[in-house]
Enzyme design. Sequence first.
Site, mmCIF file in Angstrom:
data_model
loop_
_atom_site.group_PDB
_atom_site.id
_atom_site.type_symbol
_atom_site.label_atom_id
_atom_site.label_comp_id
_atom_site.label_asym_id
_atom_site.label_seq_id
_atom_site.Cartn_x
_atom_site.Cartn_y
_atom_site.Cartn_z
ATOM 1 C CG HIS A 63 -1.974 1.072 1.120
ATOM 2 N ND1 HIS A 63 -1.734 2.358 1.531
ATOM 3 C CD2 HIS A 63 -3.225 1.060 0.610
ATOM 4 C CE1 HIS A 63 -2.808 3.092 1.284
ATOM 5 N NE2 HIS A 63 -3.730 2.328 0.724
ATOM 6 C CD GLU B 118 -5.071 1.873 -3.305
ATOM 7 O OE1 GLU B 118 -6.267 2.018 -3.037
ATOM 8 O OE2 GLU B 118 -4.188 1.858 -2.429
HETATM 9 O O1 LIG Z 1 -6.783 1.385 0.181
HETATM 10 C C1 LIG Z 1 -7.588 2.232 -0.110
HETATM 11 C C2 LIG Z 1 -7.065 3.401 -0.688
HETATM 12 O O2 LIG Z 1 -6.013 3.865 0.044
HETATM 13 C C3 LIG Z 1 -8.089 4.354 -1.106
HETATM 14 O O3 LIG Z 1 -8.545 5.158 -0.063
HETATM 15 P P1 LIG Z 1 -9.711 6.203 -0.403
HETATM 16 O O4 LIG Z 1 -10.797 5.405 -1.063
HETATM 17 O O5 LIG Z 1 -10.094 6.761 0.919
HETATM 18 O O6 LIG Z 1 -9.098 7.187 -1.344
#
Ligand SMILES: O=C[C@H](O)COP(=O)(O)O
Length: 243
Positions: free
Chosen positions: A89, A159
């Site tokens: 992550h 991401e």
């Molecule tokens: O793991 C999830 C991500 O970090 C996305 O977070 P978010 O949906 O709050 O932008």
Amino acid sequence: MARKFFNGTVKSVKALVESLNSFKVPGPEVVDVVVAPTFLHIPAVVDALRPEFKVAAQNSWVKGNGAYTGEITADQIADLGLEWVILGHSERRHIVKESDELTADKVAYALSKGLSVIFCIGEKLEEREANQTQEVNARQLQALADKISDWSKIVVAYEPVWAIGTGKVASPEQAQQAHAEIRAWLAEKVGKDAAEATRIIYGGSVTASNSKDLAGAADIDGFLVGGASLKPEFEDIIKAAAK
Ligand SMILES: O=C[C@H](O)COP(=O)(O)O
């Protein structure tokens, strides 16, 4: 596909699980729903969550059980009966400074213990602005390809760091382009079959209102949802992912 990162209290976790249990969503033959509470909350969530929803750990150590004070191993996660772990992550990569190589070693070790891995990659804002998105994704993917050959238990989570928790979601076109490039990279470096079979999910400010358009993109196979996964709208995001 997945959801995560919830620094909740015992009380708030209980309320969240009750809310999840009330969702009317398609079953695992259509969509995998994987929730990722903190390590502390995992046993309570496993006990209370309806069984077709799976539970993931948010991280695991690079080696097996041993003198690694404060770390949780893939062995322990598997021993608890969990099937999933999130690795790489952006918060691990950029805040804790975990390198591409360490991340890849963690994935390889988790796979060796039978876990499935949600492997996160993605570029920072300055890297996107310098047109380095695919370069960064390819570098992070290559680090993993140097360590593993079987990708059947890997879900790639794209991401973009600039979209995480910022409210600035990638457009369906931006996300689709990155996902298509990731799939092309998999086809070239790992193999056509792996490229076709590997799920590539998108994360970064996904909400009920943008999830439908994102899910419509050919190479977006689900979502890694943070903030919106803690709200009732998560039910609609799951439905959008069940395309
Ligand atoms: O793991 C999830 C991500 O970090 C996305 O977070 P978010 O949906 O709050 O932008």
